[in-house]
Enzyme design. Sequence first.
Site, PDB file in Angstrom:
ATOM      1  N   VAL A  39     -10.192  -4.255   7.660  1.00  0.00           N
ATOM      2  CA  VAL A  39      -9.606  -3.159   6.899  1.00  0.00           C
ATOM      3  C   VAL A  39      -8.542  -3.639   5.898  1.00  0.00           C
ATOM      4  CG1 VAL A  39      -7.770  -2.585   8.545  1.00  0.00           C
ATOM      5  CG2 VAL A  39      -8.797  -0.767   7.151  1.00  0.00           C
ATOM      6  N   TYR A  40      -8.072  -4.863   6.004  1.00  0.00           N
ATOM      7  CA  TYR A  40      -7.050  -5.371   5.099  1.00  0.00           C
ATOM      8  C   TYR A  40      -7.682  -5.683   3.740  1.00  0.00           C
ATOM      9  CZ  TYR A  40      -4.314  -6.223   9.389  1.00  0.00           C
ATOM     10  OH  TYR A  40      -3.653  -6.113  10.582  1.00  0.00           O
TER      11      TYR A  40
END
Length: 183
Positions: A79-80
């Site tokens: 998700v980064y």
Amino acid sequence: MLGSLLRGLAKSVVRASHAARSRPMVPRSPIPALPPIVLGTGHFYRLYKRWRFPRTSAADALLDAAFDAGCNAFDTARVYGDGLSESILGQWIRSRRVRDRVVVIGKGGHPDTSGRSRLGPDALTEDLDRTLRSLGTDHINLYMLHRDDPALHVGQTMETLHTFVQAGKVSAIGASNWTHARI
């Protein structure tokens, strides 16, 4: 501004690493011994997007300083930056040829942008495969579920994680942001 930020971050990592060296390493099997400090990479994609530097210039300096100070464990997540932080970390690992000397902690299973769970077998498999491609590696030392979905039965999720371990894609599993009761 970026230079002073990086110098400050690198000095903090070095100070923490030196202070922690007097404590024994915590052996973990089947992954290499973990240092007393782990560097998170969640901010790497923000550095790139904010200052528009080449993807690795800011991150490489920080990763080099941390590694030189004895930090060999790095935390990242799908998700980064939609995998951008994973790509930056993977490029650094490959360019330094240190894959066998670092511990990669990856996270998947974070809900998508609409809030829909990604803890089902297909979504977890997609997350892990994309993470492995982004990192440019065939395995992750520790793979953690980033978020929980109490509406899903945990048994199916654990079976999926077990297949990852059996396939050699993951050495160990864990959870982040889960309640004690669910773990």
